[in-house]
Design a protein around this motif. Structure first.
Motif, PDB file in Angstrom:
ATOM      1  N   ALA A 237     -40.280  11.618 -77.088  1.00 53.41           N
ATOM      2  CA  ALA A 237     -39.470  12.761 -77.532  1.00 53.41           C
ATOM      3  C   ALA A 237     -37.985  12.411 -77.512  1.00 53.41           C
ATOM      4  N   THR A 238     -37.277  12.864 -78.542  1.00 56.18           N
ATOM      5  CA  THR A 238     -35.825  12.688 -78.584  1.00 56.18           C
ATOM      6  C   THR A 238     -35.094  14.029 -78.572  1.00 56.18           C
ATOM      7  N   THR A 239     -35.773  15.090 -79.012  1.00 57.07           N
ATOM      8  CA  THR A 239     -35.191  16.429 -78.959  1.00 57.07           C
ATOM      9  C   THR A 239     -36.235  17.414 -78.459  1.00 57.07           C
ATOM     10  N   LEU A 240     -35.731  18.509 -77.937  1.00 57.66           N
ATOM     11  CA  LEU A 240     -36.594  19.571 -77.444  1.00 57.66           C
ATOM     12  C   LEU A 240     -36.008  20.892 -77.923  1.00 57.66           C
ATOM     13  N   ARG A 241     -36.786  21.636 -78.693  1.00 57.95           N
ATOM     14  CA  ARG A 241     -36.346  22.955 -79.166  1.00 57.95           C
ATOM     15  C   ARG A 241     -36.910  23.982 -78.196  1.00 57.95           C
ATOM     16  N   VAL A 242     -36.017  24.769 -77.599  1.00 57.66           N
ATOM     17  CA  VAL A 242     -36.398  25.713 -76.561  1.00 57.66           C
ATOM     18  C   VAL A 242     -36.076  27.131 -77.015  1.00 57.66           C
ATOM     19  N   SER A 243     -37.023  28.033 -76.778  1.00 55.82           N
ATOM     20  CA  SER A 243     -36.796  29.433 -77.136  1.00 55.82           C
ATOM     21  C   SER A 243     -37.618  30.328 -76.217  1.00 55.82           C
ATOM     22  N   LEU A 244     -37.423  31.609 -76.366  1.00 56.91           N
ATOM     23  CA  LEU A 244     -38.227  32.593 -75.647  1.00 56.91           C
ATOM     24  C   LEU A 244     -39.304  33.169 -76.557  1.00 56.91           C
TER      25      LEU A 244
ATOM     26  N   PRO B 175     -41.007  31.593 -72.263  1.00 57.94           N
ATOM     27  CA  PRO B 175     -40.378  30.296 -72.504  1.00 57.94           C
ATOM     28  C   PRO B 175     -41.317  29.380 -73.289  1.00 57.94           C
ATOM     29  N   HIS B 176     -40.765  28.700 -74.278  1.00 58.76           N
ATOM     30  CA  HIS B 176     -41.565  27.834 -75.148  1.00 58.76           C
ATOM     31  C   HIS B 176     -40.716  26.643 -75.580  1.00 58.76           C
ATOM     32  N   ALA B 177     -41.327  25.486 -75.696  1.00 59.59           N
ATOM     33  CA  ALA B 177     -40.611  24.286 -76.131  1.00 59.59           C
ATOM     34  C   ALA B 177     -41.445  23.519 -77.145  1.00 59.59           C
ATOM     35  N   VAL B 178     -40.747  22.899 -78.092  1.00 60.61           N
ATOM     36  CA  VAL B 178     -41.359  22.020 -79.084  1.00 60.61           C
ATOM     37  C   VAL B 178     -40.591  20.705 -79.040  1.00 60.61           C
ATOM     38  N   ALA B 179     -41.303  19.607 -78.809  1.00 64.68           N
ATOM     39  CA  ALA B 179     -40.680  18.287 -78.741  1.00 64.68           C
ATOM     40  C   ALA B 179     -40.828  17.567 -80.078  1.00 64.68           C
ATOM     41  N   LYS B 180     -39.791  16.808 -80.442  1.00 62.59           N
ATOM     42  CA  LYS B 180     -39.839  15.998 -81.667  1.00 62.59           C
ATOM     43  C   LYS B 180     -39.381  14.591 -81.358  1.00 62.59           C
ATOM     44  N   ASP B 181     -39.910  13.625 -82.136  1.00 64.68           N
ATOM     45  CA  ASP B 181     -39.515  12.229 -81.959  1.00 64.68           C
ATOM     46  C   ASP B 181     -38.332  11.901 -82.870  1.00 64.68           C
ATOM     47  N   ALA B 182     -37.925  10.641 -82.889  1.00 68.07           N
ATOM     48  CA  ALA B 182     -36.749  10.225 -83.660  1.00 68.07           C
ATOM     49  C   ALA B 182     -36.917  10.452 -85.154  1.00 68.07           C
TER      50      ALA B 182
END
Length: 108
Positions: A31-38, A48-55
């Protein structure tokens, strides 16, 4: 360092933010980024919820527990952020930015 609202300022919690980013890199390999929201799409109430993405921008699969745990950690390290909107954490720089500002910066 950038603030959660997209501005720049010195952050006294920069070391804590960097440690969290390093822990998340270890927890979510690739993972390079993490999108975080409620806004967890499987829940009707805010969670709370997160979505991880690669490069390459491809989604990195997370278990429900890992997604919730990662999101909670980010929420606790950046309590001053406006969590009515999703945010993106760049794991390399430990920079948190509102997701709509990230998208605007990429020309979307």
């Amino acid at each position: 360092m950038h603030t959660a609202d997209g501005g720049s300022s010195a952050c006294p919690d920069a070391a804590r933010q960097q440690r969290l980013a390093e822990q998340l890199i270890d927890m979510i390999p690739g993972a390079t980024t993490l999108r975080v929201s409620l806004t967890d799409p499987t829940q009707t109430w805010p969670h709370p919820h997160a979505v991880a993405k690669d490069a390459d921008g491809a989604r990195v699969e997370l278990s429900r527990t890992a997604a919730k745990t990662a999101a909670r950690w980010v929420l606790r390290v950046w309590p001053e952020a406006d969590w009515t909107r999703p945010h993106t954490l760049d794991l390399a720089t430990a920079t948190l930015t509102r997701s709509d500002l990230v998208a605007a910066g990429r020309g979307r």
